[in-house]
Design a protein around this motif. Structure first.
Motif, PDB file in Angstrom:
ATOM      1  N   VAL A  21      99.856 -42.473 -93.925  1.00  0.00           N
ATOM      2  CA  VAL A  21     100.010 -41.025 -94.319  1.00  0.00           C
ATOM      3  C   VAL A  21     101.534 -40.869 -94.383  1.00  0.00           C
ATOM      4  CG1 VAL A  21      99.245 -39.096 -94.131  1.00  0.00           C
ATOM      5  CG2 VAL A  21      97.797 -41.117 -93.212  1.00  0.00           C
ATOM      6  N   ALA A  22     102.064 -41.721 -94.015  1.00  0.00           N
ATOM      7  CA  ALA A  22     103.459 -40.299 -94.519  1.00  0.00           C
ATOM      8  C   ALA A  22     103.638 -41.544 -95.962  1.00  0.00           C
ATOM      9  CB  ALA A  22     104.407 -41.044 -93.282  1.00  0.00           C
ATOM     10  N   ALA A  23     103.821 -43.264 -95.501  1.00  0.00           N
ATOM     11  CA  ALA A  23     104.364 -43.263 -96.726  1.00  0.00           C
ATOM     12  C   ALA A  23     103.016 -42.759 -98.307  1.00  0.00           C
ATOM     13  CB  ALA A  23     103.386 -45.008 -96.814  1.00  0.00           C
ATOM     14  N   ALA A  24     102.859 -42.396 -97.775  1.00  0.00           N
ATOM     15  CA  ALA A  24     101.728 -41.609 -98.897  1.00  0.00           C
ATOM     16  C   ALA A  24     102.112 -40.390 -99.690  1.00  0.00           C
ATOM     17  CB  ALA A  24     100.101 -41.341 -98.781  1.00  0.00           C
ATOM     18  N   HIS A  25     103.561 -39.854 -97.817  1.00  0.00           N
ATOM     19  CA  HIS A  25     103.666 -38.585 -98.581  1.00  0.00           C
ATOM     20  C   HIS A  25     105.795 -38.594 -99.442  1.00  0.00           C
ATOM     21  CE1 HIS A  25     100.332 -36.867 -96.294  1.00  0.00           C
ATOM     22  NE2 HIS A  25     100.616 -35.735 -96.809  1.00  0.00           N
ATOM     23  N   GLY A  26     105.399 -39.941 -99.338  1.00  0.00           N
ATOM     24  CA  GLY A  26     106.678 -40.401 -99.990  1.00  0.00           C
ATOM     25  C   GLY A  26     108.400 -40.813 -98.429  1.00  0.00           C
ATOM     26  N   GLU A  27     107.709 -41.171 -97.847  1.00  0.00           N
ATOM     27  CA  GLU A  27     108.813 -41.038 -96.467  1.00  0.00           C
ATOM     28  C   GLU A  27     108.687 -42.458 -96.041  1.00  0.00           C
ATOM     29  OE1 GLU A  27     107.184 -38.943 -92.994  1.00  0.00           O
ATOM     30  OE2 GLU A  27     106.332 -36.997 -95.137  1.00  0.00           O
ATOM     31  N   ALA A  28     109.436 -42.539 -95.653  1.00  0.00           N
ATOM     32  CA  ALA A  28     109.895 -44.355 -94.705  1.00  0.00           C
ATOM     33  C   ALA A  28     108.500 -44.945 -94.334  1.00  0.00           C
ATOM     34  CB  ALA A  28     110.821 -44.643 -94.594  1.00  0.00           C
ATOM     35  N   CYS A  29     108.448 -45.875 -93.897  1.00  0.00           N
ATOM     36  CA  CYS A  29     107.573 -46.803 -93.345  1.00  0.00           C
ATOM     37  C   CYS A  29     107.212 -47.840 -92.868  1.00  0.00           C
ATOM     38  CB  CYS A  29     105.872 -46.650 -94.197  1.00  0.00           C
ATOM     39  SG  CYS A  29     106.325 -48.067 -95.487  1.00  0.00           S
ATOM     40  N   ALA A  30     107.801 -48.088 -91.881  1.00  0.00           N
ATOM     41  CA  ALA A  30     107.511 -49.798 -91.151  1.00  0.00           C
ATOM     42  C   ALA A  30     106.816 -50.559 -92.344  1.00  0.00           C
ATOM     43  CB  ALA A  30     106.522 -50.224 -90.486  1.00  0.00           C
ATOM     44  N   CYS A  31     106.297 -50.504 -93.340  1.00  0.00           N
ATOM     45  CA  CYS A  31     106.600 -51.321 -94.319  1.00  0.00           C
ATOM     46  C   CYS A  31     107.467 -51.932 -95.012  1.00  0.00           C
ATOM     47  CB  CYS A  31     104.835 -52.013 -94.628  1.00  0.00           C
ATOM     48  SG  CYS A  31     104.287 -50.367 -95.610  1.00  0.00           S
ATOM     49  N   HIS A  32     107.892 -50.764 -95.645  1.00  0.00           N
ATOM     50  CA  HIS A  32     108.825 -50.853 -96.872  1.00  0.00           C
ATOM     51  C   HIS A  32     110.472 -49.720 -95.462  1.00  0.00           C
ATOM     52  CE1 HIS A  32     105.593 -51.005 -99.243  1.00  0.00           C
ATOM     53  NE2 HIS A  32     106.251 -52.194 -99.475  1.00  0.00           N
ATOM     54  N   PRO A  33     110.338 -50.319 -94.657  1.00  0.00           N
ATOM     55  CA  PRO A  33     111.037 -49.904 -93.476  1.00  0.00           C
ATOM     56  C   PRO A  33     112.999 -49.498 -95.047  1.00  0.00           C
ATOM     57  CG  PRO A  33     111.754 -52.278 -92.995  1.00  0.00           C
ATOM     58  CD  PRO A  33     110.764 -51.582 -94.184  1.00  0.00           C
ATOM     59  N   SER A  34     112.877 -50.526 -95.939  1.00  0.00           N
ATOM     60  CA  SER A  34     114.833 -49.955 -96.506  1.00  0.00           C
ATOM     61  C   SER A  34     114.595 -48.507 -97.326  1.00  0.00           C
ATOM     62  CB  SER A  34     115.004 -51.215 -97.169  1.00  0.00           C
ATOM     63  OG  SER A  34     114.296 -51.426 -97.716  1.00  0.00           O
ATOM     64  N   ASP A  35     113.110 -48.398 -97.757  1.00  0.00           N
ATOM     65  CA  ASP A  35     113.274 -47.113 -98.250  1.00  0.00           C
ATOM     66  C   ASP A  35     113.531 -46.181 -98.735  1.00  0.00           C
ATOM     67  OD1 ASP A  35     111.081 -48.975 -99.913  1.00  0.00           O
ATOM     68  OD2 ASP A  35     109.297 -47.890 -99.101  1.00  0.00           O
ATOM     69  N   ALA A  36     114.075 -45.930 -97.996  1.00  0.00           N
ATOM     70  CA  ALA A  36     114.931 -43.984 -97.342  1.00  0.00           C
ATOM     71  C   ALA A  36     116.492 -44.223 -97.608  1.00  0.00           C
ATOM     72  CB  ALA A  36     114.307 -44.401 -95.435  1.00  0.00           C
ATOM     73  N   ASN A  37     116.844 -45.760 -97.862  1.00  0.00           N
ATOM     74  CA  ASN A  37     118.271 -45.986 -98.275  1.00  0.00           C
ATOM     75  C   ASN A  37     118.740 -46.868 -99.130  1.00  0.00           C
ATOM     76  OD1 ASN A  37     118.816 -45.136 -95.206  1.00  0.00           O
ATOM     77  ND2 ASN A  37     118.367 -47.688 -94.534  1.00  0.00           N
ATOM     78  N   THR A  38     117.486 -47.008-100.000  1.00  0.00           N
ATOM     79  CA  THR A  38     117.777 -47.775-101.477  1.00  0.00           C
ATOM     80  C   THR A  38     117.915 -46.976-102.508  1.00  0.00           C
ATOM     81  OG1 THR A  38     115.014 -47.530-102.085  1.00  0.00           O
ATOM     82  CG2 THR A  38     115.734 -49.808-101.102  1.00  0.00           C
ATOM     83  N   GLY A  39     118.000 -45.486-102.367  1.00  0.00           N
ATOM     84  CA  GLY A  39     117.822 -44.770-103.441  1.00  0.00           C
ATOM     85  C   GLY A  39     116.942 -44.695-104.641  1.00  0.00           C
ATOM     86  N   LEU A  40     115.873 -45.793-104.057  1.00  0.00           N
ATOM     87  CA  LEU A  40     114.585 -45.340-105.369  1.00  0.00           C
ATOM     88  C   LEU A  40     113.861 -44.190-104.786  1.00  0.00           C
ATOM     89  CD1 LEU A  40     113.373 -48.993-104.584  1.00  0.00           C
ATOM     90  CD2 LEU A  40     114.593 -47.854-106.999  1.00  0.00           C
ATOM     91  N   SER A  41     113.445 -43.286-106.205  1.00  0.00           N
ATOM     92  CA  SER A  41     112.520 -42.222-106.213  1.00  0.00           C
ATOM     93  C   SER A  41     111.382 -42.420-104.769  1.00  0.00           C
ATOM     94  CB  SER A  41     111.791 -42.095-107.281  1.00  0.00           C
ATOM     95  OG  SER A  41     110.992 -42.657-107.919  1.00  0.00           O
ATOM     96  N   LYS A  42     110.946 -41.453-104.401  1.00  0.00           N
ATOM     97  CA  LYS A  42     109.925 -41.984-103.184  1.00  0.00           C
ATOM     98  C   LYS A  42     108.715 -42.578-104.174  1.00  0.00           C
ATOM     99  CE  LYS A  42     111.673 -37.890 -99.512  1.00  0.00           C
ATOM    100  NZ  LYS A  42     111.425 -37.165 -99.509  1.00  0.00           N
ATOM    101  N   ARG A  43     108.283 -41.543-105.028  1.00  0.00           N
ATOM    102  CA  ARG A  43     106.722 -42.410-106.048  1.00  0.00           C
ATOM    103  C   ARG A  43     107.554 -43.351-106.056  1.00  0.00           C
ATOM    104  NH1 ARG A  43     105.142 -40.843-112.030  1.00  0.00           N
ATOM    105  NH2 ARG A  43     102.798 -42.287-111.401  1.00  0.00           N
ATOM    106  N   LYS A  44     108.371 -44.425-107.081  1.00  0.00           N
ATOM    107  CA  LYS A  44     108.613 -45.613-107.339  1.00  0.00           C
ATOM    108  C   LYS A  44     108.569 -46.642-106.020  1.00  0.00           C
ATOM    109  CE  LYS A  44     111.320 -48.270-110.340  1.00  0.00           C
ATOM    110  NZ  LYS A  44     110.866 -49.501-111.510  1.00  0.00           N
TER     111      LYS A  44
END
Length: 154
Positions: free
Chosen positions: A128-151
């Motif tokens: 659910v958090a990932a669906a809202h664009g937040e970092a999640c366990a399956c993509h833990p580095s998303d918060a640090n990548t600089g990618l847009s949350k949607r992408k």
């Protein structure tokens, strides 16, 4: 033999055999006097060749190219080698992608132990958090990548 018999012998569905005829992988057989198609041993061999190539996850375009080579026994097989090298590269890329997916799912699985209510399930909360664009366990580095949350979660 009729198409149903060909299907039974080769393990290929009748509709699939008809599709292979439409796209030129299996040659249209001669018609009997009653209008039924009459398949021979060559159709069995060709259909088995196609089925085997499909078990190797080859696409129909590649199979058509390979079939063309079988009808030219004196042709240089360098193009066959190249075709197989390309397919092998696609398989290796798919394996790498599957390994990455396995790691992501394993990380996600660590978010919940058994015995919880669905409302307390860490896996569901993470998804659910990932669906809202937040970092999640399956993509833990998303918060640090600089990618847009949607992408990051497409």
């Amino acid at each position: 033999m009729r198409i149903g018999e060909l299907a039974k012998i080769t393990g290929i569905e009748v509709e699939t055999l008809r599709y292979y005829e439409r796209v030129g992988l299996v040659q249209l057989p001669a018609r009997q006097t009653n209008g039924y198609r009459a398949y021979g041993q060559d159709a069995i061999e060709r259909a088995n060749f196609i089925r085997h190539c499909r078990t190797l996850d080859m696409g129909l375009g590649d199979i058509k190219r390979l079939l063309d080579f079988t009808s030219k026994p004196d042709a240089d097989c360098l193009d066959v080698n190249h075709l197989l090298d390309e397919h092998l590269a696609r398989v290796r890329a798919k394996l790498q992608s599957l390994r990455t997916l396995e790691k992501q799912l394993a990380r996600l699985r660590t978010q919940c132990d058994t015995g919880h209510r669905a409302a307390d399930c860490g896996i569901l909360q993470d998804l659910v958090a990932a669906a809202h664009g937040e970092a999640c366990a399956c993509h833990p580095s998303d918060a640090n990548t600089g990618l847009s949350k949607r992408k990051a979660h497409e």
